[in-house]
Design an enzyme around this catalytic site. Structure first.
Site, PDB file in Angstrom:
ATOM      1  N   ASP A 229       1.321  10.125   4.589  1.00 10.17           N
ATOM      2  CA  ASP A 229       0.643   9.948   3.307  1.00 10.17           C
ATOM      3  C   ASP A 229      -0.235   8.703   3.287  1.00 10.17           C
ATOM      4  OD1 ASP A 229       1.707  12.248   2.223  1.00 10.17           O
ATOM      5  OD2 ASP A 229       3.395  11.247   1.280  1.00 10.17           O
TER       6      ASP A 229
ATOM      7  N   ASP B 297       7.454  -7.397 -14.891  1.00 12.86           N
ATOM      8  CA  ASP B 297       7.016  -7.671 -13.522  1.00 12.86           C
ATOM      9  C   ASP B 297       5.612  -7.133 -13.276  1.00 12.86           C
ATOM     10  OD1 ASP B 297       9.316  -8.976 -12.855  1.00 12.86           O
ATOM     11  OD2 ASP B 297      10.109  -7.426 -11.532  1.00 12.86           O
TER      12      ASP B 297
END
Length: 267
Positions: free
Chosen positions: A54, A156
């Protein structure tokens, strides 16, 4: 990053070229296909056969976007996960290409403004993500079409994902899986601290998402368009780029839209 294989094709075979990663598995597959099929150079090919995983497929797709190349890609997995790839099978390739199902994907357009005022624009096929650079949490203001929908997200980071990318980083962050035909984008927080219970949103893909970093000097944030990172950003604007499209070919029983739909039932 890849090897181009060139040979003189015959009129009875489809015109395709091979793009392969440098891994041993991919190079072994190149040798196998070269023995079986007459290949043409990349410039003369109607279809590009991609051998790798991928990550290599994403790299190839970005190369296609940069070159303005709209030819279809048929991937065969010689990597790890292979979600964007077909099964590796050297036999019957011409027949598989003739029967393949075409899936169109459109990239996101990221416009990232750095703290020094410079601007970087990059496409993203899977997602655009903002990530804190240091130990402090990021503080980000979220706007959709110019309207502030969240004055302060303490986290985050946060990401905007396409349907094609919704099963990747977005899904690991507990974001929703989006069918390819949904015409939607996923807006997903990464480890949100405030508000704690916000799990994200699903947005129409014709909106502009603006992510403004609060306190960027004290709480620096990086923006990442797939694999391309821009550090010390103050604001990132994300839209769907309707002017560009990429075509992926899949075996009908292994098509990307069906695989994405079935990911919702994986336990």
């Amino acid at each position: 990053m890849f090897r181009r294989v060139t040979s003189k094709p015959t009129t009875s075979e489809p015109r395709f070229a091979i793009i392969a990663s440098e891994t041993d598995e991919a190079q072994s597959a190149v040798r196998s296909l070269t023995k079986r099929y007459p290949l043409c150079g990349r410039d003369g090919a109607d279809v590009l056969v991609v051998l790798g995983g991928d990550g290599f497929m994403l790299h190839t797709l970005h190369d296609m976007l940069d070159a303005g190349d709209t030819r279809p890609l048929f991937g065969m997995n010689r990597g790890t996960v292979g979600f964007l790839m077909n099964e590796w099978r050297p036999s019957g390739l011409a027949e598989r290409l003739a029967k393949a199902k075409a899936i169109t994907v459109r990239p996101l357009a990221m416009k990232a403004t750095r703290c020094d005022g410079s601007v970087v624009e990059r496409p993203a096929i899977n997602e655009v993500s903002l990530l804190r650079q240091m130990r402090q949490t990021a503080k980000i203001e979220l706007s959709v079409d110019g309207r502030v929908v969240m004055p302060e997200l303490v986290c985050d980071g946060v990401l905007v994902a396409t349907p094609a990318g919704s099963t990747a980083y977005n899904f690991s962050a507990r974001g929703p899986i989006l069918p390819l035909s949904a015409n939607m984008l996923a807006l997903t927080p990464l480890a949100p601290f405030r508000p704690r219970r916000w799990t994200g949103a699903i947005l129409p893909d014709d909106v502009a998402v603006c992510l403004r970093v609060l306190e960027p000097e004290r709480r620096p944030v990086a923006a990442v368009a797939d694999q391309y990172e821009v550090r010390d950003v103050s604001e990132v604007r994300v839209t769907l780029d309707r002017s560009r499209a990429l075509t992926l070919l899949f075996d009908p029983e292994h098509a990307l839209d069906e695989r994405i739909a079935m990911e919702q039932f994986v336990t």
